[in-house]
Write an enzyme that holds these catalytic residues in place. Structure first.
Site, short mmCIF file in Angstrom:
data_model
loop_
_atom_site.label_atom_id
_atom_site.label_comp_id
_atom_site.label_asym_id
_atom_site.label_seq_id
_atom_site.Cartn_x
_atom_site.Cartn_y
_atom_site.Cartn_z
N ASP A 214 1.57 2.65 -5.88
CA ASP A 214 2.85 2.28 -6.50
C ASP A 214 2.62 1.91 -7.97
O ASP A 214 2.62 0.74 -8.35
CB ASP A 214 3.48 1.11 -5.73
N HIS B 243 8.04 2.76 -7.61
CA HIS B 243 9.25 2.69 -6.78
C HIS B 243 10.51 2.35 -7.58
O HIS B 243 11.62 2.47 -7.05
CB HIS B 243 9.05 1.68 -5.63
N SER C 295 10.09 -6.24 -9.81
CA SER C 295 9.20 -5.09 -9.59
C SER C 295 8.77 -4.47 -10.92
O SER C 295 9.56 -4.37 -11.86
CB SER C 295 9.90 -4.04 -8.74
#
EC number: 3.4.21.10
Length: 415
Positions: free
Chosen positions: A140, A86, A238
């Site tokens: 992901d 992402h 992330s």
């Protein structure tokens, strides 16, 4: 004393070579101070070199030539970084990114080149999982190919991935998260200093219960944090690692990749991570099985690679004697040994001799039988001629033996 010094020099040179190529041991911290981080959000600043596989993924803006930290990543070797898919929702071009290795502090919007021991690299390729579902954050996970390859050093080293036999991470277990993300849920910007924090793995059934994430958690996820919240990853973290210590090896294994969460550090809303274990085959298909085994702890998986190399020697056992290849007659003998089936070609020559002898014998006997009468007649005639010569009636001396044999055959019975 001298041999000992030589051995030390060789050991240092081998270690330096492995370190430069990132082929050395994985998951080793250069600066360990595990008691420091008691509380990312709720964490504390990490020591320089504490997490050498941490990578800062920074967006590069062409209009001002500045870099902005956006995501974290995990260095696997000199060529590959593991991160979250992402991170590339809005920036998918390789030219939009810069990679910073060995950093403890990152400057937001910097336009200056990094200084050693830090390393800055470009992105050659971005590989997003083929079944990644944006929004739901399914699969992901992504890989980044580094260009040019980055060397490892005192502040740069590869992270470890779990073994195939390890299975998914299980609670209860205390692990670590790191990143340059927000220090609070609605922070103004990312942290300039790398943060670290301890988190507890949370059972997936509890994490997926109605009062927690209510069915949004998948089997390929890992939940980590605390029921009361307060310590968690946040925006900007992330793609970074969730790491658990392997006590047998005294190293850290990356069991998860920071993926998503509801808010930051909220109660019953722990951080959700992409488990690395279910994607080992996918990673191997992109970076190669040998490269994957280099960052897996333990000897069991690595002998699996030497085992295939042992088979080639076994395949070469029929031609094991080295002199077959080193000497010129050797190679000619081996190709000739295969032509032993062509040894029948030498056998065909023997068959031809037997056939010729049989044909000659049958023809000669009839020819000799038929030839004897003419030879007998010629001899009788010669005898007759001799008698006639003695009698005074000899033939002309100018004729050859062939002419005498072919003339006056009727006089033969007169003898």
């Amino acid at each position: 004393m001298l041999p000992t010094a030589v051995l030390l020099v060789l050991a240092v040179s081998v270690a330096a070579r492995d370190n430069a190529t990132c082929d050395g041991p994985c998951g080793l911290r250069f600066r360990q101070k595990l008691e420091s981080g008691m509380r990312v959000v709720g964490g504390m600043s990490a020591e320089p070199g504490a997490w050498p596989w941490m990578v800062s993924l920074q967006i590069f803006m062409y209009h001002n030539n500045r870099r902005y930290h956006t995501c974290g990543g995990i260095l696997l070797n000199s060529h590959w970084v593991l991160t979250a898919a992402h991170c590339f929702k809005n920036k998918k071009k390789v030219t939009d990114w810069r990679l910073i290795f060995g950093a403890n502090e990152v400057v937001w919007g910097s336009n200056k080149p990094v200084k050693p021991p830090l390393q800055e690299r470009f992105v050659e390729e971005i590989i997003i999982h083929e079944k990644y579902v944006s929004g739901l954050e399914i699969n992901d996970i992504a890989l980044i190919k580094i260009t040019p390859p980055v060397p490892c050093g005192p502040f740069i080293g590869p992270g470890c991935l779990p073994q195939f036999k390890a299975g998914p991470p299980r609670a209860p277990q205390t692990c670590w998260v790191t990143g340059w993300g927000y220090l609070k849920e609605k922070g103004p910007r990312t942290s300039p200093t790398l943060q670290e924090a301890r988190v507890a793995l949370i059972d997936l059934e509890l994490c997926n219960s109605t009062r927690w994430y209510n069915g949004r958690i998948r089997s390929t996820n890992v939940c980590a944090g605390y029921p009361r919240g307060k310590i968690d990853t946040c925006q900007g973290d992330s793609g970074g690692p969730l790491m658990c210590r392997d006590r047998a090896e005294n190293t850290f294994v990356v069991v998860g990749i920071t993926s998503w969460g509801v808010g930051c550090a909220r109660a019953k809303r722990p951080g959700v991570y992409t488990s690395t274990w279910p994607y080992l085959n996918w990673i191997a298909s992109k970076i190669g099985s040998n490269a994957l085994q280099m960052v897996q702890l333990g000897t069991p998986p690595r002998p699996s690679t030497p085992a295939p190399p042992v088979r080639p020697p076994s395949v070469q056992t029929p031609v094991r004697p080295p002199w077959y290849f080193q000497r010129p007659p050797g190679p000619s003998q081996q190709p000739g040994s295969r032509p032993r089936p062509p040894a029948p070609p030498p056998a065909p020559p023997p068959p031809p001799p037997p056939p010729p002898p049989p044909p000659p014998p049958p023809p000669p006997p009839p020819q000799q039988v038929s030839a004897k009468p003419p030879q007998a007649l010629s001899f009788a005639k010669r005898l007759q001629q001799l008698i006639e010569a003695l009698k005074g009636t000899a033939f002309s001396s100018g004729r050859s033996y062939y002419e005498t044999e072919t003339t006056d055959l009727q006089e033969l019975p007169a003898s």
